[in-house]
Write a protein that holds these residues in place. Structure first.
Motif, PDB file in Angstrom:
ATOM      1  N   THR A 148     -12.267 -11.078  22.657  1.00 49.62           N
ATOM      2  CA  THR A 148     -11.467 -10.108  21.844  1.00 49.62           C
ATOM      3  C   THR A 148     -10.784 -11.076  20.688  1.00 49.62           C
ATOM      4  OG1 THR A 148      -9.668 -10.394  23.212  1.00 49.62           O
ATOM      5  CG2 THR A 148     -11.022  -8.729  23.836  1.00 49.62           C
ATOM      6  N   THR A 190      -7.265  -0.497  15.707  1.00 50.66           N
ATOM      7  CA  THR A 190      -6.312  -0.856  14.633  1.00 50.66           C
ATOM      8  C   THR A 190      -5.001  -0.060  14.979  1.00 50.66           C
ATOM      9  OG1 THR A 190      -8.051  -0.796  12.706  1.00 50.66           O
ATOM     10  CG2 THR A 190      -5.526  -0.428  12.007  1.00 50.66           C
ATOM     11  N   THR A 204     -15.338  -1.298  19.861  1.00 52.21           N
ATOM     12  CA  THR A 204     -15.639  -2.527  19.022  1.00 52.21           C
ATOM     13  C   THR A 204     -14.293  -2.825  18.116  1.00 52.21           C
ATOM     14  OG1 THR A 204     -16.876  -1.364  17.209  1.00 52.21           O
ATOM     15  CG2 THR A 204     -17.774  -2.127  18.712  1.00 52.21           C
ATOM     16  N   THR A 205     -13.487  -1.862  17.393  1.00 49.36           N
ATOM     17  CA  THR A 205     -12.501  -2.313  16.614  1.00 49.36           C
ATOM     18  C   THR A 205     -11.303  -1.421  17.018  1.00 49.36           C
ATOM     19  OG1 THR A 205     -14.005  -2.792  14.941  1.00 49.36           O
ATOM     20  CG2 THR A 205     -11.587  -2.587  14.321  1.00 49.36           C
ATOM     21  N   THR A 237      -5.337  -5.425  13.568  1.00 52.55           N
ATOM     22  CA  THR A 237      -6.621  -5.020  13.906  1.00 52.55           C
ATOM     23  C   THR A 237      -7.141  -5.854  15.146  1.00 52.55           C
ATOM     24  OG1 THR A 237      -6.950  -4.049  11.883  1.00 52.55           O
ATOM     25  CG2 THR A 237      -9.009  -4.642  13.098  1.00 52.55           C
ATOM     26  N   GLU A 238      -7.556  -5.421  16.322  1.00 54.85           N
ATOM     27  CA  GLU A 238      -8.418  -6.054  17.101  1.00 54.85           C
ATOM     28  C   GLU A 238      -9.720  -5.715  17.390  1.00 54.85           C
ATOM     29  OE1 GLU A 238      -7.178  -6.951  21.908  1.00 54.85           O
ATOM     30  OE2 GLU A 238      -6.355  -5.501  20.889  1.00 54.85           O
ATOM     31  N   THR A 239     -10.673  -6.726  17.301  1.00 56.51           N
ATOM     32  CA  THR A 239     -11.984  -6.705  17.406  1.00 56.51           C
ATOM     33  C   THR A 239     -12.646  -7.129  18.886  1.00 56.51           C
ATOM     34  OG1 THR A 239     -12.367  -8.865  16.764  1.00 56.51           O
ATOM     35  CG2 THR A 239     -12.474  -7.064  15.092  1.00 56.51           C
ATOM     36  N   LYS A 263      -7.565 -10.770  17.648  1.00 56.76           N
ATOM     37  CA  LYS A 263      -6.281  -9.979  16.762  1.00 56.76           C
ATOM     38  C   LYS A 263      -5.603 -10.858  15.894  1.00 56.76           C
ATOM     39  CE  LYS A 263      -2.965  -8.888  19.374  1.00 56.76           C
ATOM     40  NZ  LYS A 263      -2.144  -8.293  20.380  1.00 56.76           N
TER      41      LYS A 263
END
Length: 231
Positions: A78, A40, A37-38, A58-60, A80
């Motif tokens: 996604t 970094t 889910t995350t 950070t990419e979710t 970022k």
């Protein structure tokens, strides 16, 4: 919620002779819902090796919700955020997100077939940039499908990839919309390049045989088992 697969056990049999058979138990993992889910990342400046302060990125990841009609959860989005404050987002659209009847045009029939066979294929994706000027679409890609007849002695009709559309705009556009099916008719954004990459023909084994692209020059792919090549 599951933190480990739900296991189903089966028995496999294999004949090793006219009067002898070997058997063994096998395991199938059926349910797992642990998703990334995350993420970094720490980015260092290669032009300044002495720097010890990385840029954090950070990419979710967002997934479709589980439901009776969409058992398998798939990646939906996604996002970022870069150090300049801009957020880059990629969004995806799958077969089960379209309303179909199976009686319309080629895409309506193809996607309806995918849905009925629980084949939630990726149809379209788009990339966005969001900053002080708002959200703009920087690019997108789209795959269309149609029925092709493949097979040797017993020909069958299968829905396979047909056309692949792309568009890239570094400045970004604000008039992009995902493709849709309305009244049994498929429609797509006018931003796509008008001449797509197209698979004109398939081998009997289901591999692409003749492909045309923006150059409009057909490319023939010859496979080792293609006995009846047509160009």
């Amino acid at each position: 919620s599951h933190t480990a697969p739900v296991k189903i056990y089966g028995l496999a049999l294999e004949e090793t002779g006219s009067t002898i058979a070997a058997y063994g138990r096998y395991t199938v993992n059926t349910t797992v819902d642990n998703f990334l889910t995350t993420k970094t990342s720490s980015l260092y400046n290669s032009a300044n090796p002495a720097s010890t302060t990385p840029v954090q990125e950070t990419e979710t990841f967002v997934y479709t919700a589980p439901s009776s009609s969409n058992t398998y959860r798939v990646l939906k989005e996604t996002a970022k955020t870069n150090s300049n404050g801009a957020t880059y987002t990629t969004k995806f659209k799958y077969a089960k997100e379209y309303s179909t009847t199976g009686t319309g045009d080629d895409m309506d029939k193809a996607i309806d077939n995918f849905k009925n066979n629980n084949n939630n294929v990726l149809v379209e994706s788009a990339q966005y940039r969001t900053d002080g000027a708002g959200e703009k679409t920087m690019g997108a890609s789209l795959n269309t499908f149609k029925a092709f007849t493949i097979g040797g002695y017993i020909p069958v009709s299968k829905y396979l990839p047909y056309e692949s559309y792309q568009f890239i705009n570094q400045a970004g556009v604000t008039n992009f919309n995902f493709s849709d099916i309305t009244d049994c008719v498929f429609s797509k954004s006018a931003n796509y390049v008008h001449t797509p990459t197209r698979i004109e023909n398939y081998h009997v084994n289901g591999l692409p045989r003749v492909i045309t692209d923006n150059s409009r020059i057909p490319k023939t792919i010859i496979s080792s088992d293609d006995r009846n090549l047509q160009t």
